[in-house]
Enzyme design. Sequence first.
Site, PDB file in Angstrom:
ATOM      1  N   TYR A   1      27.313 -13.216  -7.458  1.00 16.51           N
ATOM      2  CA  TYR A   1      26.479 -12.889  -8.611  1.00 16.51           C
ATOM      3  C   TYR A   1      26.958 -11.665  -9.382  1.00 16.51           C
ATOM      4  O   TYR A   1      26.259 -11.182 -10.252  1.00 16.51           O
ATOM      5  CB  TYR A   1      25.022 -12.749  -8.134  1.00 16.51           C
ATOM      6  CG  TYR A   1      24.633 -13.976  -7.340  1.00 16.51           C
ATOM      7  CD1 TYR A   1      24.415 -15.183  -7.982  1.00 16.51           C
ATOM      8  CD2 TYR A   1      24.601 -13.946  -5.945  1.00 16.51           C
ATOM      9  CE1 TYR A   1      24.135 -16.338  -7.268  1.00 16.51           C
ATOM     10  CE2 TYR A   1      24.324 -15.088  -5.213  1.00 16.51           C
ATOM     11  CZ  TYR A   1      24.091 -16.282  -5.880  1.00 16.51           C
ATOM     12  OH  TYR A   1      23.840 -17.428  -5.167  1.00 16.51           O
TER      13      TYR A   1
ATOM     14  N   GLY B   1      17.157 -22.240  -3.197  1.00 17.77           N
ATOM     15  CA  GLY B   1      18.149 -21.187  -3.336  1.00 17.77           C
ATOM     16  C   GLY B   1      19.214 -21.433  -4.383  1.00 17.77           C
ATOM     17  O   GLY B   1      20.404 -21.254  -4.110  1.00 17.77           O
TER      18      GLY B   1
ATOM     19  N   ASP C   1      13.480 -19.754  -8.519  1.00 16.85           N
ATOM     20  CA  ASP C   1      14.824 -19.840  -7.943  1.00 16.85           C
ATOM     21  C   ASP C   1      15.575 -21.071  -8.442  1.00 16.85           C
ATOM     22  O   ASP C   1      16.789 -21.023  -8.665  1.00 16.85           O
ATOM     23  CB  ASP C   1      14.747 -19.872  -6.414  1.00 16.85           C
ATOM     24  CG  ASP C   1      14.577 -18.500  -5.798  1.00 16.85           C
ATOM     25  OD1 ASP C   1      14.585 -17.513  -6.559  1.00 16.85           O
ATOM     26  OD2 ASP C   1      14.429 -18.414  -4.572  1.00 16.85           O
TER      27      ASP C   1
ATOM     28  N   ASP D   1      29.206 -17.235   3.130  1.00 19.08           N
ATOM     29  CA  ASP D   1      28.280 -16.757   2.105  1.00 19.08           C
ATOM     30  C   ASP D   1      27.364 -15.713   2.753  1.00 19.08           C
ATOM     31  O   ASP D   1      27.158 -15.720   3.968  1.00 19.08           O
ATOM     32  CB  ASP D   1      27.459 -17.960   1.623  1.00 19.08           C
ATOM     33  CG  ASP D   1      26.660 -17.704   0.362  1.00 19.08           C
ATOM     34  OD1 ASP D   1      25.669 -16.963   0.449  1.00 19.08           O
ATOM     35  OD2 ASP D   1      27.003 -18.266  -0.691  1.00 19.08           O
TER      36      ASP D   1
ATOM     37  N   HIS E   1      22.164 -24.759   0.189  1.00 21.24           N
ATOM     38  CA  HIS E   1      20.749 -24.676   0.540  1.00 21.24           C
ATOM     39  C   HIS E   1      19.957 -25.960   0.269  1.00 21.24           C
ATOM     40  O   HIS E   1      18.873 -26.138   0.838  1.00 21.24           O
ATOM     41  CB  HIS E   1      20.078 -23.536  -0.235  1.00 21.24           C
ATOM     42  CG  HIS E   1      20.564 -22.172   0.127  1.00 21.24           C
ATOM     43  ND1 HIS E   1      20.578 -21.712   1.427  1.00 21.24           N
ATOM     44  CD2 HIS E   1      21.068 -21.167  -0.640  1.00 21.24           C
ATOM     45  CE1 HIS E   1      21.061 -20.469   1.437  1.00 21.24           C
ATOM     46  NE2 HIS E   1      21.368 -20.128   0.197  1.00 21.24           N
TER      47      HIS E   1
END
EC number: 3.5.1.98
Length: 489
Positions: free
Chosen positions: A363, A202, A146, A229, A194
């Site tokens: 994304y 994250g 990640d 988010d 995060h």
Amino acid sequence: MASIVQEWDRTPLSPFSPPNKQPTNGLRESRTSSLQRTVRQAAVDNGIQRPRGYNVSFHYNSDVEQHHFGSHHPMKPWRLHLTKELILSYGLHYAMDLYQTREATRAELATFHTDEYIDFLSEVTPDNMNEMGITDKETRHNFGDDCPVFDGLYRYCTLYTGASVSAARTLAATNPPFTNSHDIAINWSGGLHHAKKSEASGFCYINDIVLCILELLRTHPRVLYIDIDVHHGDGVEQAFASSDRVMTLSYHKYDKYDFFPGTGGLHETGPKATSSNPGAYTSLNVPLLDGIEDDQYTYLFEQITGKTIEVFRPTAIVLQCGADSLGGDRLGKFNLNIKAHGACLSFVQSHRLPLLVLGGGGYTARNVARLWTHETSLCTGSVLPDAIPAAAPYRQAFAGAENGDSLLYPNLEGRHENKHDREKIEGLVQTCHEHLRHLQGAPSVMMRRIPREVWGVREEVDAVLKEEEAERESGRRDLERSVGERGGY
């Protein structure tokens, strides 16, 4: 000495020159003057102008676009380039003060993150990562799939963080280097919610949001952080869990076992109330399931956010506008359209409080660009036509039925089964309002602690209080031992 930020010279950032200003760095413009005139005329046709009665600033450094997490990683900094070019193509830059920002300094990062973590972040590279303890079998500071190590990682972090801190400072003060204060400040490259004090998480390495809030606390007694988010804003919530001057409100998909980060349940409202921990009930979470739709989301947002603002009475708001809560996102599973997402920003903006607007997840790059362009227009009070401008670079990224037919507002709903009904929605509103009842009266004591010049994390404050208590206890014991002696009591 260089100023903290400089006015945004668009020449190195984009092909367009600022209105009534010539490039100052000698770089040649990459587009023809006829194309510039086309963009200027589009801005006139679309009625793009500076908003009346308030100021908007846009903070950015285009070097952030040049970094790459890896070919198979969903985080693509290139989405920021696409966003910037679409904003410029609509002419929205004419409605804002633009700042080309510098990198954040180590001292600024250290207002939240540990020295050891910053050292590691600044030193690790793809070439030495094995030597520094990141291998297939072990990791450090949660680096891994990640949060990969890539070329220029530390500079990437300081670039997006520097833009966020710059934006926060335009809201926090009117002192130089800023010639005037701003009511709304935007940094779409920020919002990485995060990251923890000494841990990446994250796709996030430095928590620029925490640094922004610390900056705002210099001059604002209470700050409300709102996160839309698709993922829980866990890093920000955790950072301010012990503070009664910051409230966090997060709307997100929640599945404890199957959706990152597995936190943010309805009854996670901060630590238990104690005399030494005033942060109780200053965390509010709105956990959602797959497929929530426009009307449900905007109803929830207005009912809960409106009540939160009424009860907490913030003097500034930070809004994280992660685009992964849109329908069609590669990681998210909501059914939100761009205008519904933007309606949340408009609702917050209607309260006319100093507002810091940040990016976050997202994304599907073309939809990220669409959303943040639309929300930039909302900040400036502009109305944009649905057709992507003919002058927009990479217009082919938006072309075709599968990519939204070159429209700014394609239909993004109906891609996931909606697991919410009216009872579920009303239950969330009712429970959140019940949690807010515990905050009644709390804002009256919010200003009792004004931050030091560099406001440290709450642990530092607690350490000072413990030392003072130890000194008082020591003095009491000395007095007890002196009972019956000359001068004793």
